[in-house]
Design a protein around this motif. Structure first.
Motif, PDB file in Angstrom:
ATOM      1  N   ARG A   1      -3.489  -6.028  12.188  1.00 11.77           N
ATOM      2  CA  ARG A   1      -4.085  -4.796  11.645  1.00 11.77           C
ATOM      3  C   ARG A   1      -3.261  -4.237  10.483  1.00 11.77           C
ATOM      4  O   ARG A   1      -3.800  -3.508   9.638  1.00 11.77           O
ATOM      5  N   ASN A   2      -2.005  -4.570  10.421  1.00  9.36           N
ATOM      6  CA  ASN A   2      -1.184  -4.116   9.296  1.00  9.36           C
ATOM      7  C   ASN A   2      -1.603  -4.760   7.974  1.00  9.36           C
ATOM      8  O   ASN A   2      -1.147  -4.343   6.900  1.00  9.36           O
ATOM      9  N   LEU A   3      -2.477  -5.777   8.053  1.00  9.51           N
ATOM     10  CA  LEU A   3      -2.947  -6.445   6.840  1.00  9.51           C
ATOM     11  C   LEU A   3      -4.207  -5.816   6.262  1.00  9.51           C
ATOM     12  O   LEU A   3      -4.629  -6.192   5.161  1.00  9.51           O
ATOM     13  N   ILE A   4      -4.819  -4.888   6.966  1.00  7.44           N
ATOM     14  CA  ILE A   4      -6.072  -4.296   6.490  1.00  7.44           C
ATOM     15  C   ILE A   4      -5.873  -3.695   5.100  1.00  7.44           C
ATOM     16  O   ILE A   4      -4.980  -2.878   4.877  1.00  7.44           O
ATOM     17  N   GLY A   5      -6.716  -4.126   4.170  1.00  9.27           N
ATOM     18  CA  GLY A   5      -6.643  -3.604   2.811  1.00  9.27           C
ATOM     19  C   GLY A   5      -5.588  -4.248   1.937  1.00  9.27           C
ATOM     20  O   GLY A   5      -5.405  -3.827   0.784  1.00  9.27           O
ATOM     21  N   VAL A   6      -4.908  -5.283   2.412  1.00  8.69           N
ATOM     22  CA  VAL A   6      -3.889  -5.954   1.605  1.00  8.69           C
ATOM     23  C   VAL A   6      -4.530  -6.627   0.395  1.00  8.69           C
ATOM     24  O   VAL A   6      -5.603  -7.236   0.498  1.00  8.69           O
ATOM     25  N   GLU A   7      -3.891  -6.514  -0.750  1.00  5.96           N
ATOM     26  CA  GLU A   7      -4.385  -7.159  -1.963  1.00  5.96           C
ATOM     27  C   GLU A   7      -3.842  -8.585  -2.031  1.00  5.96           C
ATOM     28  O   GLU A   7      -2.629  -8.812  -1.959  1.00  5.96           O
ATOM     29  N   LEU A   8      -4.727  -9.546  -2.173  1.00  2.00           N
ATOM     30  CA  LEU A   8      -4.358 -10.950  -2.203  1.00  2.00           C
ATOM     31  C   LEU A   8      -3.765 -11.330  -3.555  1.00  2.00           C
ATOM     32  O   LEU A   8      -4.107 -10.764  -4.589  1.00  2.00           O
TER      33      LEU A   8
END
Length: 240
Positions: free
Chosen positions: A85-92
């Protein structure tokens, strides 16, 4: 070598028709949105993009390497989901599938997908479907179980020119990527299995052979391409 266990678990579920590597991650984790901003096939992209299980397996998702810092400390039952869940919204870093770029947390996402599909915790699934069938009787996915044997090695850190005993923190949310605990005998058996020196029941022999086939749809890096939990050295003609 923990990622190879997780990858074998994914291939096992594919063999059981429980998943397809081309499935989008959101099919299993609908709340996991990953963002890309940039050009893709001549078009401007600025928003959520699809990431497949295959992208995670072969480290072609575009998830930044730095996300290793997003992994929270803890050993509760919800740590794997908390990590992902800490990856939600992470920019690739790039549009998924365009190139190889290692990010350890790719395999934590795969571990959570295993939990969702099997309705079982990741550790128990790997033990029952991978370790036990392959005869790895001294391999553990819970630190407490390893400690109860009385044979768990102590940890050490260097400081002031010597080694000091160190009680390392637990990151259960990263078990699919790096926290399998094993004995030297089991690791020797594991490597012999990988090299075809020990017979194992089907479908494991076939799945292990598949796990050694690297993703050649992307450019190799330093004569290596990535397979299912393994770096594969390219012999002969260089692949691009």
């Amino acid at each position: 070598m923990s990622k190879a266990f997780t990858a074998l678990g994914i291939l096992y579920l594919e063999h059981e028709n429980k998943l397809c590597l081309d499935d989008e991650v959101k099919e299993y984790l609908p709340w996991l949105s990953l963002i890309y901003k940039g050009e893709y096939k001549g078009q401007r992209v600025d928003g959520e993009v699809p990431v497949t299980l295959k992208n995670l397996l072969y480290h072609t998702s575009g998830i930044p390497f730095e996300t290793i810092g997003y992994i929270p400390e803890g050993n509760s039952d919800d740590m794997l989901e908390s990590t992902v869940r800490n990856l939600i919204g992470v920019e690739l870093d790039f549009y998924p599938g365009q190139k190889y770029s290692y990010a350890t947390i790719n395999y934590d996402i795969l571990g959570l997908v295993i939990e969702v599909i099997t309705d079982n915790c990741f550790e128990d699934f790997i033990m029952e479907k991978i370790c036990k069938p392959l005869g790895l009787s001294h391999t553990y996915l819970y630190r407490q179980e390893a400690q109860e044997t009385g044979h768990l090695a102590k940890g050490y850190k260097t400081g002031f020119f010597q080694a000091w005993e160190y009680d390392a923190p637990e990151y259960r949310g990263n078990t699919p990527a790096g926290y399998v605990i094993s004995s030297i005998d089991d690791m020797a058996r594991w490597m012999q299995i990988q090299m075809g020196m020990i017979d194992v029941p089907e479908p494991y022999a076939e799945l292990i052979a598949r796990s050694h086939i690297s993703d050649r749809t992307v450019t190799a890096v330093d004569d290596y391409s990535y397979a299912a939990g393994w770096n594969v050295h390219i012999r002969g003609e260089y692949l691009t």
